[in-house]
Design a protein around this motif. Structure first.
Motif, PDB file in Angstrom:
ATOM      1  N   GLY A 189       1.011  -1.201  -0.229  1.00  0.00           N
ATOM      2  CA  GLY A 189      -0.014   0.060   0.069  1.00  0.00           C
ATOM      3  C   GLY A 189       0.800   1.020   0.184  1.00  0.00           C
ATOM      4  N   GLU A 190       2.602   0.719   1.262  1.00  0.00           N
ATOM      5  CA  GLU A 190       2.633   2.697   0.670  1.00  0.00           C
ATOM      6  C   GLU A 190       2.980   3.146  -0.381  1.00  0.00           C
ATOM      7  N   ASN A 191       3.412   1.809  -1.384  1.00  0.00           N
ATOM      8  CA  ASN A 191       4.429   1.870  -2.353  1.00  0.00           C
ATOM      9  C   ASN A 191       3.257   2.115  -4.169  1.00  0.00           C
ATOM     10  N   PRO A 216       5.532  13.609   2.364  1.00  0.00           N
ATOM     11  CA  PRO A 216       6.879  12.954   2.155  1.00  0.00           C
ATOM     12  C   PRO A 216       6.136  11.869   0.995  1.00  0.00           C
ATOM     13  N   ALA A 217       5.357  10.902   0.854  1.00  0.00           N
ATOM     14  CA  ALA A 217       4.330   9.943   0.367  1.00  0.00           C
ATOM     15  C   ALA A 217       3.963  10.883  -0.831  1.00  0.00           C
ATOM     16  N   GLU A 225      11.284  10.659 -12.537  1.00  0.00           N
ATOM     17  CA  GLU A 225      11.746  11.474 -11.901  1.00  0.00           C
ATOM     18  C   GLU A 225      12.796  10.230 -11.064  1.00  0.00           C
ATOM     19  N   ARG A 226      11.806   9.724 -10.276  1.00  0.00           N
ATOM     20  CA  ARG A 226      12.698   8.542  -9.744  1.00  0.00           C
ATOM     21  C   ARG A 226      12.064   6.899  -9.592  1.00  0.00           C
ATOM     22  N   PRO A 227      12.387   6.117  -9.712  1.00  0.00           N
ATOM     23  CA  PRO A 227      12.189   4.449 -10.163  1.00  0.00           C
ATOM     24  C   PRO A 227      11.065   4.202  -9.301  1.00  0.00           C
ATOM     25  N   TYR A 228       9.317   3.414  -9.829  1.00  0.00           N
ATOM     26  CA  TYR A 228       8.759   3.386  -9.525  1.00  0.00           C
ATOM     27  C   TYR A 228       8.629   1.564  -8.547  1.00  0.00           C
ATOM     28  N   ALA A 229       8.517   1.703  -7.220  1.00  0.00           N
ATOM     29  CA  ALA A 229       8.246   0.828  -6.329  1.00  0.00           C
ATOM     30  C   ALA A 229       7.659   0.692  -5.687  1.00  0.00           C
TER      31      ALA A 229
END
Length: 151
Positions: free
Chosen positions: A120-122, A135-136, A147-151
């Motif tokens: 859930g947090e990803n 932050p989330a 801009e950043r990898p999907y995780a």
């Protein structure tokens, strides 16, 4: 896919983004046309709509000369929804779900889409369905913008 209940009509909000080469190319956030009886039903409706958008985008890519040979992966954070898509039981609790959303099962079985579990947090789709701590929000925004990898 994530959902949030509306305060007046109790209808859930579905949200998803379709990624291409690491960045969102299309997305959706809208209230579902039906009132879901459970979070599983709401997630199932949402993932079904997302899968239909995936098929549409796959057809466009094919017309542009980029035939998709592998299934389009769809991240889902609801285990019960994943079980429904894969046809792993739970029929007694899902009899009331509109039959048109079962198209996702056909797309999964044919290999056009593949549902997989994500924590859930990803889940970047959270950004489309609910308020998030800063932050989330920034993490998911960066993922959706490539801009950043999907995780």
């Amino acid at each position: 896919m994530l959902i949030m209940l509306g305060s007046k009509d109790r209808r859930s909000v579905s949200g998803w983004a379709l990624m291409l080469n690491g960045a969102a190319v299309t997305w959706s956030s809208k209230r579902q046309p039906v009132t879901a009886i459970s979070s599983t039903e709401s997630e199932f409706y949402s993932v079904s709509q997302c899968a239909l958008d995936c098929v549409y985008l796959r057809r466009i890519m094919e017309m542009l000369g980029y035939k998709q040979t592998n299934p389009t992966p769809i991240a889902q954070d609801n285990n019960a929804c994943i079980f429904l898509v894969k046809g792993s039981g739970m029929y007694n609790r899902a009899k009331h779900i509109d039959t048109r959303v079962y198209r996702i099962r056909e797309l999964s079985e044919s290999g056009e889409v593949k549902i997989y579990k994500v924590a859930g947090e990803n889940q970047p789709a959270d950004i489309f369905t609910k308020s998030l701590p800063r932050p989330a929000f920034e993490k998911h925004r960066s993922s959706l913008m490539g801009e950043r990898p999907y995780a």
